[in-house]
Design a protein around this motif. Structure first.
Motif, PDB file in Angstrom:
ATOM      1  N   PHE B 177       0.807  -1.227   0.000  1.00  0.00           N
ATOM      2  CA  PHE B 177       0.000   0.000   0.000  1.00  0.00           C
ATOM      3  C   PHE B 177       0.844   1.283   0.000  1.00  0.00           C
ATOM      4  CE2 PHE B 177      -3.023  -3.235   1.618  1.00  0.00           C
ATOM      5  CZ  PHE B 177      -3.835  -3.222   0.498  1.00  0.00           C
ATOM      6  N   SER B 178       2.164   1.125   0.004  1.00  0.00           N
ATOM      7  CA  SER B 178       2.993   2.327  -0.193  1.00  0.00           C
ATOM      8  C   SER B 178       3.456   2.406  -1.646  1.00  0.00           C
ATOM      9  CB  SER B 178       4.201   2.308   0.753  1.00  0.00           C
ATOM     10  OG  SER B 178       5.046   1.214   0.456  1.00  0.00           O
ATOM     11  N   CYS B 179       2.895   1.552  -2.479  1.00  0.00           N
ATOM     12  CA  CYS B 179       3.248   1.495  -3.906  1.00  0.00           C
ATOM     13  C   CYS B 179       2.912   2.815  -4.614  1.00  0.00           C
ATOM     14  CB  CYS B 179       2.459   0.352  -4.533  1.00  0.00           C
ATOM     15  SG  CYS B 179       2.437   0.364  -6.319  1.00  0.00           S
ATOM     16  N   HIS B 180       3.777   3.221  -5.504  1.00  0.00           N
ATOM     17  CA  HIS B 180       3.551   4.463  -6.261  1.00  0.00           C
ATOM     18  C   HIS B 180       2.284   4.395  -7.119  1.00  0.00           C
ATOM     19  CE1 HIS B 180       7.215   6.748  -5.444  1.00  0.00           C
ATOM     20  NE2 HIS B 180       7.821   5.584  -5.359  1.00  0.00           N
ATOM     21  N   SER B 181       2.005   3.221  -7.678  1.00  0.00           N
ATOM     22  CA  SER B 181       0.803   3.098  -8.508  1.00  0.00           C
ATOM     23  C   SER B 181      -0.448   3.213  -7.643  1.00  0.00           C
ATOM     24  CB  SER B 181       0.786   1.759  -9.244  1.00  0.00           C
ATOM     25  OG  SER B 181       1.824   1.736 -10.182  1.00  0.00           O
ATOM     26  N   PHE B 182      -0.367   2.687  -6.422  1.00  0.00           N
ATOM     27  CA  PHE B 182      -1.509   2.799  -5.507  1.00  0.00           C
ATOM     28  C   PHE B 182      -1.710   4.267  -5.115  1.00  0.00           C
ATOM     29  CE2 PHE B 182      -3.533   2.367  -1.263  1.00  0.00           C
ATOM     30  CZ  PHE B 182      -4.692   1.715  -1.690  1.00  0.00           C
ATOM     31  N   ARG B 183      -0.604   4.946  -4.876  1.00  0.00           N
ATOM     32  CA  ARG B 183      -0.663   6.367  -4.532  1.00  0.00           C
ATOM     33  C   ARG B 183      -1.324   7.157  -5.669  1.00  0.00           C
ATOM     34  NH1 ARG B 183       4.421  10.408  -4.599  1.00  0.00           N
ATOM     35  NH2 ARG B 183       3.679  11.989  -3.152  1.00  0.00           N
ATOM     36  N   HIS B 184      -0.994   6.790  -6.881  1.00  0.00           N
ATOM     37  CA  HIS B 184      -1.590   7.443  -8.043  1.00  0.00           C
ATOM     38  C   HIS B 184      -3.072   7.112  -8.127  1.00  0.00           C
ATOM     39  CE1 HIS B 184      -1.864   8.975 -12.133  1.00  0.00           C
ATOM     40  NE2 HIS B 184      -2.438   7.838 -12.493  1.00  0.00           N
ATOM     41  N   PHE B 185      -3.388   5.849  -7.873  1.00  0.00           N
ATOM     42  CA  PHE B 185      -4.756   5.354  -7.986  1.00  0.00           C
ATOM     43  C   PHE B 185      -5.692   6.042  -6.981  1.00  0.00           C
ATOM     44  CE2 PHE B 185      -7.902   2.196  -6.562  1.00  0.00           C
ATOM     45  CZ  PHE B 185      -8.561   1.943  -7.757  1.00  0.00           C
ATOM     46  N   VAL B 186      -5.226   6.210  -5.731  1.00  0.00           N
ATOM     47  CA  VAL B 186      -6.144   6.769  -4.720  1.00  0.00           C
ATOM     48  C   VAL B 186      -6.325   8.284  -4.852  1.00  0.00           C
ATOM     49  CG1 VAL B 186      -5.744   4.957  -3.002  1.00  0.00           C
ATOM     50  CG2 VAL B 186      -4.378   7.047  -2.912  1.00  0.00           C
ATOM     51  N   GLY B 187      -5.396   8.973  -5.476  1.00  0.00           N
ATOM     52  CA  GLY B 187      -5.586  10.429  -5.562  1.00  0.00           C
ATOM     53  C   GLY B 187      -4.555  11.150  -6.405  1.00  0.00           C
ATOM     54  N   GLY B 188      -3.453  10.477  -6.688  1.00  0.00           N
ATOM     55  CA  GLY B 188      -2.396  11.134  -7.461  1.00  0.00           C
ATOM     56  C   GLY B 188      -2.847  11.587  -8.835  1.00  0.00           C
ATOM     57  N   ASN B 189      -3.880  10.930  -9.365  1.00  0.00           N
ATOM     58  CA  ASN B 189      -4.329  11.281 -10.716  1.00  0.00           C
ATOM     59  C   ASN B 189      -5.311  12.454 -10.740  1.00  0.00           C
ATOM     60  OD1 ASN B 189      -6.375   9.967  -9.509  1.00  0.00           O
ATOM     61  ND2 ASN B 189      -6.625   8.353 -11.029  1.00  0.00           N
ATOM     62  N   VAL B 190      -5.631  12.981  -9.552  1.00  0.00           N
ATOM     63  CA  VAL B 190      -6.575  14.115  -9.490  1.00  0.00           C
ATOM     64  C   VAL B 190      -5.781  15.420  -9.598  1.00  0.00           C
ATOM     65  CG1 VAL B 190      -8.252  15.295  -8.016  1.00  0.00           C
ATOM     66  CG2 VAL B 190      -8.118  12.801  -8.013  1.00  0.00           C
ATOM     67  N   ASP B 191      -6.271  16.363 -10.383  1.00  0.00           N
ATOM     68  CA  ASP B 191      -5.603  17.667 -10.471  1.00  0.00           C
ATOM     69  C   ASP B 191      -6.201  18.651  -9.479  1.00  0.00           C
ATOM     70  OD1 ASP B 191      -3.931  16.858 -12.417  1.00  0.00           O
ATOM     71  OD2 ASP B 191      -5.125  17.642 -14.080  1.00  0.00           O
ATOM     72  N   CYS B 192      -7.514  18.588  -9.357  1.00  0.00           N
ATOM     73  CA  CYS B 192      -8.184  19.569  -8.504  1.00  0.00           C
ATOM     74  C   CYS B 192      -9.010  18.829  -7.461  1.00  0.00           C
ATOM     75  CB  CYS B 192      -9.074  20.450  -9.382  1.00  0.00           C
ATOM     76  SG  CYS B 192     -10.001  21.658  -8.437  1.00  0.00           S
ATOM     77  N   PHE B 193      -8.456  18.702  -6.266  1.00  0.00           N
ATOM     78  CA  PHE B 193      -9.147  17.935  -5.229  1.00  0.00           C
ATOM     79  C   PHE B 193     -10.446  18.628  -4.797  1.00  0.00           C
ATOM     80  CE2 PHE B 193      -4.789  16.253  -4.546  1.00  0.00           C
ATOM     81  CZ  PHE B 193      -5.075  14.902  -4.675  1.00  0.00           C
ATOM     82  N   SER B 194     -10.454  19.963  -4.826  1.00  0.00           N
ATOM     83  CA  SER B 194     -11.653  20.663  -4.336  1.00  0.00           C
ATOM     84  C   SER B 194     -12.783  20.589  -5.358  1.00  0.00           C
ATOM     85  CB  SER B 194     -11.320  22.115  -4.001  1.00  0.00           C
ATOM     86  OG  SER B 194     -10.927  22.791  -5.174  1.00  0.00           O
ATOM     87  N   CYS B 195     -12.486  20.231  -6.619  1.00  0.00           N
ATOM     88  CA  CYS B 195     -13.596  20.128  -7.576  1.00  0.00           C
ATOM     89  C   CYS B 195     -13.913  18.699  -7.999  1.00  0.00           C
ATOM     90  CB  CYS B 195     -13.381  21.005  -8.805  1.00  0.00           C
ATOM     91  SG  CYS B 195     -11.753  21.626  -9.090  1.00  0.00           S
ATOM     92  N   ALA B 196     -13.018  17.727  -7.723  1.00  0.00           N
ATOM     93  CA  ALA B 196     -13.268  16.342  -8.152  1.00  0.00           C
ATOM     94  C   ALA B 196     -14.338  15.705  -7.268  1.00  0.00           C
ATOM     95  CB  ALA B 196     -11.983  15.544  -8.063  1.00  0.00           C
ATOM     96  N   LYS B 197     -14.983  14.651  -7.796  1.00  0.00           N
ATOM     97  CA  LYS B 197     -15.959  13.879  -7.013  1.00  0.00           C
ATOM     98  C   LYS B 197     -15.228  13.223  -5.848  1.00  0.00           C
ATOM     99  CE  LYS B 197     -19.588  12.305  -9.972  1.00  0.00           C
ATOM    100  NZ  LYS B 197     -19.700  11.341 -11.024  1.00  0.00           N
ATOM    101  N   ALA B 198     -15.757  13.322  -4.663  1.00  0.00           N
ATOM    102  CA  ALA B 198     -15.127  12.767  -3.454  1.00  0.00           C
ATOM    103  C   ALA B 198     -13.692  13.274  -3.305  1.00  0.00           C
ATOM    104  CB  ALA B 198     -15.159  11.242  -3.483  1.00  0.00           C
ATOM    105  N   GLY B 199     -13.461  14.485  -3.762  1.00  0.00           N
ATOM    106  CA  GLY B 199     -12.108  15.044  -3.791  1.00  0.00           C
ATOM    107  C   GLY B 199     -11.443  15.138  -2.427  1.00  0.00           C
ATOM    108  N   ARG B 200     -12.203  15.560  -1.418  1.00  0.00           N
ATOM    109  CA  ARG B 200     -11.595  15.724  -0.079  1.00  0.00           C
ATOM    110  C   ARG B 200     -11.151  14.376   0.475  1.00  0.00           C
ATOM    111  NH1 ARG B 200     -13.579  21.365   1.336  1.00  0.00           N
ATOM    112  NH2 ARG B 200     -12.546  22.135  -0.505  1.00  0.00           N
ATOM    113  N   VAL B 201     -11.997  13.363   0.271  1.00  0.00           N
ATOM    114  CA  VAL B 201     -11.652  12.015   0.758  1.00  0.00           C
ATOM    115  C   VAL B 201     -10.408  11.527   0.012  1.00  0.00           C
ATOM    116  CG1 VAL B 201     -12.464   9.631   0.978  1.00  0.00           C
ATOM    117  CG2 VAL B 201     -14.064  11.526   1.209  1.00  0.00           C
ATOM    118  N   ARG B 202     -10.397  11.752  -1.282  1.00  0.00           N
ATOM    119  CA  ARG B 202      -9.258  11.292  -2.072  1.00  0.00           C
ATOM    120  C   ARG B 202      -7.978  12.028  -1.653  1.00  0.00           C
ATOM    121  NH1 ARG B 202     -10.135  10.187  -8.177  1.00  0.00           N
ATOM    122  NH2 ARG B 202      -8.470   8.771  -7.633  1.00  0.00           N
TER     123      ARG B 202
END
Ligand code: SF4
Ligand code: SF4
Ligand code: FES
Ligand code: FES
Lengths: 243, 248
Positions: B177-202
């Protein structure tokens, strides 16, 4: 205080050699102080580029005992003083004179990066949106990461490879909450991101301690994988009509 | 492009002006990784001594026994963790440096001129995320094994082996769970956390994963040693060389 021998490269684009200079050392001295001493007392024509002496302008990059470093941030007490200390210009860039290199190739690379384009919705930006990007703004363009990166240093792929400094810049743009430019084609085909083999030498030398590989390059590689190497995502996008 | 003439032309392997022990870390990496690969191959081929009481060796978990499979059941499983580690961003760094000498150490001359990085033949490294999915499935079974390791003939208990399997699985979870791909999967791929769906959780998830991702190298090594130690323990108990210490 005892003298320490500094072996400093003297020469230009045609060639040169290391010359020995004995320098008296004092507590708290950095390599740049020693070079100022040499300029002041032993070799007034020694060419050194520097500005701030505070590790903030990125001008005094060189190779001290073979390691790319800022001369103003390298304390003498961090080096073994029983042996001569070597000071060479950065290997990756052409020498102009002595320790001064021509780093203009970097500015040409910079111009090729697709620029920031803001969304038109005037959205508000929150701290969590810019947390990641702030780290990348610390870059002082010392180009030590470019110097140490073996893709440029050993394999001389300047025509195909933007280098770690510009992956940091690209990551800052790509993760910007308000930017709408799509750089995935550029990242995959023009920036040479695939040539980076994540061996982290750039991260090791960055004086601003930017986690270049972990926080900029690997996330960019993951974004490229999303777009070009993930069939599951394509299926998902087909079914749910999302990008 | 004009060539730099200043420092020693670093055309030969090992040419450098560095004065520190730059060869030490990659040499140690070669030694440890080679030892691990040999050990795991021997154990996978051995096809024996992988169950001891309530303990199952992590090299054989989940245990898949089929009539149609002529080889050791370990091979039905090991491709997943082996592929996960082989394509892991940290191990890639480690073996590109230590085995391929691209570069052996920073600012040290390389032995071969030709270099393609992770293009062409090495494009498969982009499939790391799929090995992550497989590794998460395997991890699920390893936790199941830990729970079973608390049961001695239907009674709740704990032996030294239970602890060994527990520590191993905790470290493997930290690694996974410290994997870089996992980090990307859970939120790394989001650009705007305040506008994405479930952004704050992500954002929170991404922050959490980032904090363990910082130590991914440590997780990689400790879990490697742990999985080897766990297998060795089960093997030694299974073949009768040692007795499992029952704690309660
Ligand atoms: S991690 Fe990539 S960019 Fe950084 S020094 Fe290594 S090859 Fe170059
Ligand atoms: S990323 Fe670091 S090493 Fe590279 S140019 Fe910026 S400050 Fe210098
Ligand atoms: S003189 Fe400014 S960074 Fe060294
Ligand atoms: S990056 Fe190491 S396991 Fe994914």
């Amino acid at each position: 205080m005892p003298d320490v021998t500094f072996k400093v490269f003297r020469g230009d684009a045609k060639g040169g050699q290391a010359i020995d200079y004995p320098v008296p050392i004092a507590p708290g001295m950095v390599v740049l102080d020693a070079l100022h001493y040499i300029q002041g007392y032993l070799a007034p024509d020694l060419a050194v580029r520097w500005n701030c002496k505070a590790a903030k302008c990125g001008s005094c990059s060189a190779e001290v005992n073979g390691k790319p470093a800022l001369m103003c941030k390298t304390r003498l007490d961090s080096l073994p003083t029983g042996r001569p200390i070597t000071v060479y210009p950065m290997k990756t860039f052409p020498v102009i004179k002595d320790l001064v290199c021509d780093v203009s190739w970097n500015y040409d690379v910079n111009k090729k990066i697709p620029p920031y384009r803001p969304a038109k919705d005037g959205r508000k930006i929150y701290q969590e949106d810019v947390d990641r990007v702030q780290e990348f703004r610390k870059c002082i363009e010392c180009f030590l990461c470019q110097d140490v990166c073996h893709v440029l240093r050993e394999h001389e792929k300047k025509a195909e490879f933007a280098g770690p400094r510009f992956f940091v810049r690209l990551a800052g743009l790509e993760m910007h909450p308000n930017d709408i430019t799509d750089r995935s084609e550029f990242l995959k085909n023009s920036s040479g991101l695939g040539l980076c083999n994540i061996t982290k030498c750039c991260t090791e030398v960055c004086p601003e301690e930017i986690h270049i590989t972990d926080n900029a390059i690997i996330p960019l590689k993951e974004r490229v994988a999303d777009r070009f190497f993930d069939p599951l995502r394509w299926v998902f996008a087909k079914i749910f009509g999302r990008k | 492009m004009e060539k730099t003439v200043a420092p020693a032309a670093m055309v030969k392997f090992g040419t450098t002006q560095r004065k520190d022990a730059w060869w030490a870390a990659p040499t140690a990496t070669v030694a440890v990784l080679t030892l691990f690969v040999i050990y795991s191959m021997v154990r996978a081929f051995e096809n024996n001594y992988y169950i001891a009481g309530p303990y199952l060796s992590p090299f054989y978990s989940p245990l898949l026994l089929f009539d149609w499979w002529p080889l050791s059941p370990a091979f039905l499983i090991l491709w997943a963790p082996a592929g996960f580690r082989f394509t892991c961003y940290y191990y890639r760094k480690a073996y590109y440096r230590a085995y391929a000498a691209h570069p052996f150490a920073c600012a040290v001359g390389e032995p071969h001129r030709d270099y393609q990085g992770e293009t062409k033949l090495f494009l498969f490294q982009n499939l790391h995320r799929f090995f992550l999915y497989a590794a998460v499935v395997v991890l699920f079974f390893l936790w199941h094994d830990v729970i079973k390791a608390f049961s001695f003939g239907g009674h709740f208990g704990m032996g030294f082996g239970t602890l060994v399997l527990l520590v191993n699985t905790v470290l493997l979870s930290g690694y996974t769970f410290s994997c870089h791909s996992f980090r990307h999967f859970v939120g790394g791929n989001v650009d705007c956390f305040s506008c994405a769906k479930a952004g704050r959780v992500r954002f929170k998830l991404w922050k959490g994963v980032s904090s363990i991702n910082e130590h991914h190298m440590l997780w990689a090594w400790t879990s490697l040693f742990a999985v080897m130690a766990a297998d060795l323990y089960v093997r030694l108990v299974a073949c009768g060389a040692i007795h499992d210490l029952r704690i309660f």
